[in-house]
Design a protein around this motif. Structure first.
Motif, short mmCIF file in Angstrom:
data_model
loop_
_atom_site.label_atom_id
_atom_site.label_comp_id
_atom_site.label_asym_id
_atom_site.label_seq_id
_atom_site.Cartn_x
_atom_site.Cartn_y
_atom_site.Cartn_z
N LEU A 277 0.82 -1.22 0.00
CA LEU A 277 0.00 0.00 0.00
C LEU A 277 0.85 1.26 0.00
O LEU A 277 0.32 2.36 -0.18
N ALA A 278 2.17 1.09 0.26
CA ALA A 278 3.10 2.23 0.19
C ALA A 278 4.35 1.77 -0.56
O ALA A 278 4.99 0.82 -0.11
N PRO A 279 4.67 2.40 -1.69
CA PRO A 279 3.97 3.56 -2.26
C PRO A 279 2.67 3.15 -2.95
O PRO A 279 2.53 2.02 -3.40
N GLY A 280 1.76 4.07 -2.98
CA GLY A 280 0.43 3.82 -3.54
C GLY A 280 -0.57 4.67 -2.81
O GLY A 280 -0.42 5.90 -2.74
N PRO A 281 -1.57 4.02 -2.20
CA PRO A 281 -2.52 4.80 -1.39
C PRO A 281 -1.83 5.49 -0.23
O PRO A 281 -2.27 6.55 0.23
N LEU A 282 -0.75 4.90 0.28
CA LEU A 282 0.01 5.49 1.39
C LEU A 282 1.37 5.97 0.90
O LEU A 282 1.89 5.47 -0.10
N ASP A 283 1.96 6.92 1.62
CA ASP A 283 3.26 7.47 1.25
C ASP A 283 4.39 6.73 1.96
O ASP A 283 4.19 6.10 3.01
N ILE A 284 5.58 6.84 1.39
CA ILE A 284 6.79 6.35 2.04
C ILE A 284 7.34 7.46 2.91
O ILE A 284 7.37 8.63 2.50
N HIS A 285 7.77 7.12 4.12
CA HIS A 285 8.29 8.12 5.06
C HIS A 285 9.73 7.80 5.44
O HIS A 285 10.18 6.65 5.33
N ARG A 286 10.44 8.82 5.91
CA ARG A 286 11.77 8.60 6.47
C ARG A 286 11.65 7.58 7.61
O ARG A 286 10.73 7.66 8.43
N GLY A 287 12.56 6.65 7.66
CA GLY A 287 12.53 5.64 8.70
C GLY A 287 11.87 4.34 8.29
O GLY A 287 12.05 3.31 8.95
N ASP B 184 9.37 4.15 -8.08
CA ASP B 184 8.74 3.13 -8.92
C ASP B 184 9.35 1.75 -8.73
O ASP B 184 8.72 0.74 -9.06
N ASP B 185 10.59 1.69 -8.21
CA ASP B 185 11.25 0.41 -7.97
C ASP B 185 10.91 -0.17 -6.60
O ASP B 185 11.29 -1.30 -6.29
#
Length: 243
Positions: free
Chosen positions: A77-87, A210-211
C-alpha cells in the motif's frame, strides 16, 4: 393358520447402487477440494499482487533489525494509497548493478511456482531491503568521520536502529534526493552496499520510488523473532520539510 396358508417369503434382492452412484460422494468431495485449492491459490496471488508479500532476508546489511534467514511481510500500500516516510524499511527492485556482487539463493521450478502465487517468500534474488533516510527534495549529508548524518541540516540520532558499534557513515557525501526517489541505507552501515556506494550512477545513489515494492511491517519468522517493524518516527521528528 397353516404353513400352507402363510404368504410366500420374498426372495427379492435389495437394489444395488450403480458404480456411478458409489462414485458420486467421492467425485463431489474431489470437486470441492479442487475448488477450495484453486480459490486459495487465486486469493494468495491477489494478496501477493495487491496487498502484501513475504520476503526472505539473505544478508547482514540490516543487522540487528533484520538477520539472515528472517522472513518479513511487506505492505504494497506504500507507495500507492500510502506514502513512504523517512525511517520506513522498504523492499525495492535492483535499480541496476546493486546486486552484481551479491550471491543469491537458488530455487527450483516448484519453489518458483510457490513464490509466484505468494505461498513462499520471495528469495530476494533481484530485490534489496534498506531503510529510507531521505525522501524527494531532502538534503542528506555525512562528513564520513562517524558524526551523525544530517537531513535538511538537522543531525539525526540513529542509535535506535543502528547495529551495535556501527558508525552512521564512514563515507562522506552530500546529496539532494531527486524527485520521485528515496535515499536508502542499511542499519548495519559498515556491511551495507547502499545508496552511498552508487553516488556516480544515474540518480546519484537514490532509488526510484517506482522500484519500491513496499514497506516491511512485520517479521514472520523465525518464531522467536516475530514482531512488528515500527517506523522510528521520533528519529526524524525535528527534520524540517525540504526547502
Amino acid at each position: 393358520m397353516t404353513d400352507q396358508d402363510a404368504a410366500p417369503a420374498s426372495h427379492e434382492t435389495p437394489a444395488r447402487r450403480s458404480p456411478e452412484g458409489r462414485r458420486g460422494p467421492v467425485a463431489s468431495f474431489l470437486r470441492e477440494t479442487v475448488i477450495i485449492l484453486l480459490s486459495a491459490i487465486v486469493l494468495s496471488w491477489l494478496v501477493k499482487t495487491f496487498l502484501a508479500q513475504a520476503f526472505f532476508i539473505p544478508s547482514a546489511s540490516m543487522h540487528d533489525t533484520l538477520l539472515e534467514g528472517d522472513r518479513v511481510l511487506v505492505s504494497k500500500l506504500a507507495p500507492g494509497p500510502l506514502d513512504i516516510h523517512r525511517g520506513d524499511v522498504v523492499v525495492f527492485a535492483d535499480p541496476g548493478g546493486w546486486l552484481d556482487q551479491q550471491a543469491v539463493p537458488e530455487t527450483n521450478a516448484f519453489q518458483d511456482a510457490l513464490i509466484a502465487i505468494g505461498l513462499m517468500p520471495q528469495q530476494s534474488e533481484d530485490h534489496l531491503i534498506k531503510r529510507v533516510i531521505g525522501v524527494a527534495g531532502d538534503r542528506v549529508a555525512s562528513t564520513g568521520d562517524g558524526s551523525p548524518l544530517t537531513v535538511n541540516g538537522v543531525p539525526v540520532d540513529e542509535s535506535e536502529y543502528l547495529a551495535p558499534g556501527a558508525s552512521p557513515s564512514e563515507i562522506a557525501f552530500d546529496v539532494v534526493v531527486p524527485s520521485g526517489s528515496v535515499w536508502v541505507m542499511g542499519d548495519n552501515r559498515q556491511s551495507s552496499a547502499d545508496s552511498r556506494f552508487h553516488l556516480g550512477e544515474p540518480g546519484g545513489g537514490s532509488v526510484p520510488v517506482d522500484d519500491v515494492v513496499g514497506t516491511a511491517f512485520v517479521k514472520l519468522w523465525p518464531v522467536d523473532r516475530i514482531g512488528l517493524l515500527r517506523n522510528p518516527g521520533d528519529v526524524f521528528a525535528d527534520v524540517p520539510e525540504p526547502a
